[in-house]
Write a protein that holds these residues in place. Structure first.
Motif, PDB file in Angstrom:
ATOM      1  N   GLY A   1       2.309 -21.911 -51.092  1.00 14.80           N
ATOM      2  CA  GLY A   1       2.142 -22.789 -49.930  1.00 14.80           C
ATOM      3  C   GLY A   1       2.654 -22.202 -48.631  1.00 14.80           C
ATOM      4  O   GLY A   1       2.666 -22.895 -47.611  1.00 14.80           O
ATOM      5  N   SER A   2       3.044 -20.928 -48.640  1.00 14.37           N
ATOM      6  CA  SER A   2       3.692 -20.361 -47.451  1.00 14.37           C
ATOM      7  C   SER A   2       2.755 -20.286 -46.255  1.00 14.37           C
ATOM      8  O   SER A   2       3.186 -20.468 -45.110  1.00 14.37           O
ATOM      9  CB  SER A   2       4.251 -18.972 -47.771  1.00 14.37           C
ATOM     10  N   TYR A   3       1.456 -20.039 -46.495  1.00 18.06           N
ATOM     11  CA  TYR A   3       0.536 -19.926 -45.362  1.00 18.06           C
ATOM     12  C   TYR A   3       0.323 -21.283 -44.689  1.00 18.06           C
ATOM     13  O   TYR A   3       0.005 -21.355 -43.500  1.00 18.06           O
ATOM     14  CB  TYR A   3      -0.809 -19.336 -45.814  1.00 18.06           C
ATOM     15  N   ILE A   4       0.527 -22.382 -45.432  1.00 14.98           N
ATOM     16  CA  ILE A   4       0.406 -23.710 -44.830  1.00 14.98           C
ATOM     17  C   ILE A   4       1.600 -23.987 -43.925  1.00 14.98           C
ATOM     18  O   ILE A   4       1.452 -24.508 -42.812  1.00 14.98           O
ATOM     19  CB  ILE A   4       0.256 -24.785 -45.927  1.00 14.98           C
ATOM     20  N   ALA A   5       2.793 -23.617 -44.388  1.00 14.61           N
ATOM     21  CA  ALA A   5       3.975 -23.735 -43.533  1.00 14.61           C
ATOM     22  C   ALA A   5       3.792 -22.914 -42.258  1.00 14.61           C
ATOM     23  O   ALA A   5       4.208 -23.338 -41.169  1.00 14.61           O
ATOM     24  CB  ALA A   5       5.221 -23.281 -44.288  1.00 14.61           C
ATOM     25  N   GLU A   6       3.150 -21.774 -42.382  1.00 18.73           N
ATOM     26  CA  GLU A   6       2.958 -20.883 -41.242  1.00 18.73           C
ATOM     27  C   GLU A   6       1.917 -21.409 -40.254  1.00 18.73           C
ATOM     28  O   GLU A   6       2.070 -21.257 -39.032  1.00 18.73           O
ATOM     29  CB  GLU A   6       2.521 -19.508 -41.745  1.00 18.73           C
ATOM     30  N   GLN A   7       0.868 -22.079 -40.734  1.00 15.56           N
ATOM     31  CA  GLN A   7      -0.281 -22.401 -39.883  1.00 15.56           C
ATOM     32  C   GLN A   7      -0.433 -23.889 -39.545  1.00 15.56           C
ATOM     33  O   GLN A   7      -1.371 -24.255 -38.829  1.00 15.56           O
ATOM     34  CB  GLN A   7      -1.577 -21.950 -40.573  1.00 15.56           C
ATOM     35  N   HIS A   8       0.474 -24.758 -40.003  1.00 17.14           N
ATOM     36  CA  HIS A   8       0.196 -26.191 -39.851  1.00 17.14           C
ATOM     37  C   HIS A   8       0.254 -26.692 -38.408  1.00 17.14           C
ATOM     38  O   HIS A   8      -0.128 -27.833 -38.134  1.00 17.14           O
ATOM     39  CB  HIS A   8       1.122 -27.024 -40.755  1.00 17.14           C
ATOM     40  N   HIS A   9       0.709 -25.851 -37.464  1.00 18.83           N
ATOM     41  CA  HIS A   9       0.663 -26.232 -36.047  1.00 18.83           C
ATOM     42  C   HIS A   9      -0.442 -25.491 -35.292  1.00 18.83           C
ATOM     43  O   HIS A   9      -0.522 -25.598 -34.060  1.00 18.83           O
ATOM     44  CB  HIS A   9       2.012 -25.977 -35.368  1.00 18.83           C
ATOM     45  N   GLU A  10      -1.289 -24.761 -35.998  1.00 18.86           N
ATOM     46  CA  GLU A  10      -2.473 -24.196 -35.359  1.00 18.86           C
ATOM     47  C   GLU A  10      -3.458 -25.335 -35.084  1.00 18.86           C
ATOM     48  O   GLU A  10      -3.467 -26.339 -35.792  1.00 18.86           O
ATOM     49  CB  GLU A  10      -3.131 -23.135 -36.254  1.00 18.86           C
ATOM     50  N   ARG A  11      -4.274 -25.186 -34.048  1.00 15.05           N
ATOM     51  CA  ARG A  11      -5.204 -26.241 -33.663  1.00 15.05           C
ATOM     52  C   ARG A  11      -6.630 -25.693 -33.551  1.00 15.05           C
ATOM     53  O   ARG A  11      -6.836 -24.533 -33.207  1.00 15.05           O
ATOM     54  CB  ARG A  11      -4.773 -26.879 -32.341  1.00 15.05           C
ATOM     55  N   TYR A  12      -7.591 -26.551 -33.843  1.00 10.35           N
ATOM     56  CA  TYR A  12      -8.988 -26.134 -33.983  1.00 10.35           C
ATOM     57  C   TYR A  12      -9.515 -25.422 -32.740  1.00 10.35           C
ATOM     58  O   TYR A  12     -10.337 -24.515 -32.834  1.00 10.35           O
ATOM     59  CB  TYR A  12      -9.843 -27.366 -34.291  1.00 10.35           C
ATOM     60  N   ASP A  13      -9.037 -25.826 -31.557  1.00 12.01           N
ATOM     61  CA  ASP A  13      -9.519 -25.220 -30.307  1.00 12.01           C
ATOM     62  C   ASP A  13      -8.714 -23.993 -29.885  1.00 12.01           C
ATOM     63  O   ASP A  13      -8.943 -23.437 -28.804  1.00 12.01           O
ATOM     64  CB  ASP A  13      -9.536 -26.245 -29.168  1.00 12.01           C
TER      65      ASP A  13
ATOM     66  N   LEU B   1      -9.219 -39.518 -34.289  1.00 13.97           N
ATOM     67  CA  LEU B   1     -10.667 -39.451 -34.141  1.00 13.97           C
ATOM     68  C   LEU B   1     -11.057 -38.900 -32.767  1.00 13.97           C
ATOM     69  O   LEU B   1     -12.016 -38.121 -32.645  1.00 13.97           O
ATOM     70  CB  LEU B   1     -11.266 -40.846 -34.349  1.00 13.97           C
ATOM     71  N   SER B   2     -10.303 -39.277 -31.717  1.00 16.03           N
ATOM     72  CA  SER B   2     -10.623 -38.805 -30.364  1.00 16.03           C
ATOM     73  C   SER B   2     -10.426 -37.303 -30.207  1.00 16.03           C
ATOM     74  O   SER B   2     -10.990 -36.687 -29.299  1.00 16.03           O
ATOM     75  CB  SER B   2      -9.767 -39.550 -29.335  1.00 16.03           C
ATOM     76  N   LEU B   3      -9.620 -36.712 -31.094  1.00 21.72           N
ATOM     77  CA  LEU B   3      -9.326 -35.279 -31.013  1.00 21.72           C
ATOM     78  C   LEU B   3     -10.101 -34.464 -32.051  1.00 21.72           C
ATOM     79  O   LEU B   3      -9.837 -33.284 -32.257  1.00 21.72           O
ATOM     80  CB  LEU B   3      -7.814 -35.065 -31.184  1.00 21.72           C
ATOM     81  N   ARG B   4     -11.058 -35.120 -32.714  1.00 19.73           N
ATOM     82  CA  ARG B   4     -11.929 -34.443 -33.692  1.00 19.73           C
ATOM     83  C   ARG B   4     -12.703 -33.326 -32.997  1.00 19.73           C
ATOM     84  O   ARG B   4     -13.329 -33.524 -31.954  1.00 19.73           O
ATOM     85  CB  ARG B   4     -12.897 -35.459 -34.284  1.00 19.73           C
ATOM     86  N   GLY B   5     -12.647 -32.117 -33.574  1.00 20.90           N
ATOM     87  CA  GLY B   5     -13.348 -30.984 -32.992  1.00 20.90           C
ATOM     88  C   GLY B   5     -12.631 -30.348 -31.825  1.00 20.90           C
ATOM     89  O   GLY B   5     -13.091 -29.339 -31.289  1.00 20.90           O
ATOM     90  N   LYS B   6     -11.512 -30.958 -31.387  1.00 26.32           N
ATOM     91  CA  LYS B   6     -10.689 -30.381 -30.324  1.00 26.32           C
ATOM     92  C   LYS B   6      -9.422 -29.802 -30.959  1.00 26.32           C
ATOM     93  O   LYS B   6      -9.316 -28.599 -31.176  1.00 26.32           O
ATOM     94  CB  LYS B   6     -10.365 -31.436 -29.278  1.00 26.32           C
ATOM     95  N   LEU B   7      -8.480 -30.694 -31.291  1.00 20.73           N
ATOM     96  CA  LEU B   7      -7.273 -30.213 -31.970  1.00 20.73           C
ATOM     97  C   LEU B   7      -7.468 -30.109 -33.473  1.00 20.73           C
ATOM     98  O   LEU B   7      -6.842 -29.268 -34.125  1.00 20.73           O
ATOM     99  CB  LEU B   7      -6.098 -31.155 -31.676  1.00 20.73           C
ATOM    100  N   TYR B   8      -8.347 -30.959 -34.026  1.00 18.91           N
ATOM    101  CA  TYR B   8      -8.429 -31.085 -35.484  1.00 18.91           C
ATOM    102  C   TYR B   8      -9.817 -30.735 -36.018  1.00 18.91           C
ATOM    103  O   TYR B   8     -10.837 -31.046 -35.388  1.00 18.91           O
ATOM    104  CB  TYR B   8      -8.063 -32.508 -35.907  1.00 18.91           C
ATOM    105  N   HIS B   9      -9.818 -30.097 -37.183  1.00 17.25           N
ATOM    106  CA  HIS B   9     -11.050 -29.689 -37.862  1.00 17.25           C
ATOM    107  C   HIS B   9     -11.931 -30.922 -38.089  1.00 17.25           C
ATOM    108  O   HIS B   9     -11.499 -31.901 -38.696  1.00 17.25           O
ATOM    109  CB  HIS B   9     -10.671 -29.047 -39.199  1.00 17.25           C
ATOM    110  N   PRO B  10     -13.191 -30.901 -37.631  1.00 17.38           N
ATOM    111  CA  PRO B  10     -14.023 -32.103 -37.736  1.00 17.38           C
ATOM    112  C   PRO B  10     -14.241 -32.591 -39.170  1.00 17.38           C
ATOM    113  O   PRO B  10     -14.224 -33.797 -39.422  1.00 17.38           O
ATOM    114  CB  PRO B  10     -15.346 -31.683 -37.072  1.00 17.38           C
TER     115      PRO B  10
END
Length: 311
Positions: free
Chosen positions: A224-236, A285-294
């Motif tokens: 699970g280490s890559y999830i700890a590393e990437q969980h603040h990455e954003r879709y945009d 929902l308002s951030l779908r495709g912006k911050l979050y994977h659709p």
């Protein structure tokens, strides 16, 4: 057996007793018997909680699960099914991850032809305790980590993730913030706005978390280490630590990004009041495709309708 003298070759273990016992919030693991490299371990899982058998290099042992009560769903690759009381599942050795999820309150025996109890019970308990302490320090309740794990895995199942991906997601979601143990308290607990320099230090918790999980003596935590590393990455591409975007972000981390944000929104914390669940869902929902994977957002909207908080 009460009042009857036992011969020295016979060991009677009353209900609730064990040679050794380890507990987390939703799992109880008890070592019942251990001899000549074989251990008999009793597990209790609350509904919705998971446990796994993982393939290991240079491992050639027999591992057997015998269900005592409840229902236990298992999945390994394309193979899946339900264990009911009296059912047995064995592997010698496991060549793929086998994920077990309690459909209801469940009790089972795990029998292994090698010593494993201390290897996974005590170390896992220490990691769980650390993760919960960090969540509470950060203003959450003790259930925060389990909520993130449970809802993330539900979304992953609905998205058709493989058993290996679900295994990584389960551990990565629970321990996503464990790197905050290396962030100074005066920054982590600061009630006011962080300076840019302080926020840069906070961002490092993703790297710290990756390194802590990778350095664990328990090889499955590294999954699970890559999830700890990437969980603040954003879709945009506006996230951290690497400003990854789109499908550069692992799907497990994209799931945890949504679930962690949602849980933060609906939680009362020292510096932030809780939003209603409906308001939090609308913001996601308002951030779908912006911050979050659709696709993650779409599945989150489906999963949240049937999700229930851990007791």
């Amino acid at each position: 057996m009460t009042g009857v003298k036992q011969p020295n070759w016979l060991r009677f273990i009353p209900s609730g007793d064990a040679i050794e016992r380890a507990e987390t919030d939703h799992t109880v693991v008890s070592l019942l018997s251990s001899r000549n490299g074989t251990e008999v371990i009793h597990h209790e899982l609350q509904s919705g909680c998971s446990w796994a058998i993982a393939p290991q290099k240079d491992w050639n042992e027999l591992e057997t699960v015998y269900l005592l009560s409840g229902k236990l769903r298992y999945a390994s690759g394309d193979l899946q099914g339900i264990l009911r009381p009296g059912d047995t599942l064995s592997c010698e050795p496991a060549s793929e991850f086998i994920i077990f999820t309690a459909v209801e309150q469940t009790s089972f025996l795990y029998i292994c032809s090698n010593y494993v109890f201390h290897h996974y019970s005590e170390s896992t308990r220490q990691f769980y305790k650390l993760a919960i302490e960090i969540a509470e320090k950060d203003g959450y309740t003790a259930q925060h980590c389990e909520r993130i794990r449970r809802l993330s895995v539900l979304i992953g199942e609905k998205m058709g993730l493989s058993t290996t991906e679900l295994f990584s997601l389960s551990y990565g979601a629970f321990f996503h913030d464990i790197g905050k143990i290396n962030v100074p308290d005066e920054i982590l607990l600061k009630p006011g706005r962080l300076s840019p320099e302080e926020f840069d230090i906070i961002k490092q918790h993703t790297i710290y978390g990756r390194d802590i999980l990778n350095s664990s003596p328990l090889p499955y935590l590294a999954q699970g280490s890559y999830i700890a590393e990437q969980h603040h990455e954003r879709y945009d591409g506006s996230g951290y630590p690497y400003a990854l975007k789109g499908d550069q972000i692992s799907i497990g981390a994209a799931i945890v990004a949504v679930v962690d944000s949602y849980d933060a929104m609906i939680s009362n914390r020292p510096y932030q009041g809780a939003k209603s669940k409906s308001a939090a869902i609308e913001e996601i929902l308002s951030l779908r495709g912006k911050l979050y994977h659709p696709r993650v957002v779409d599945t989150f909207l489906e999963a949240i309708r049937e999700y229930t908080d851990p007791a």
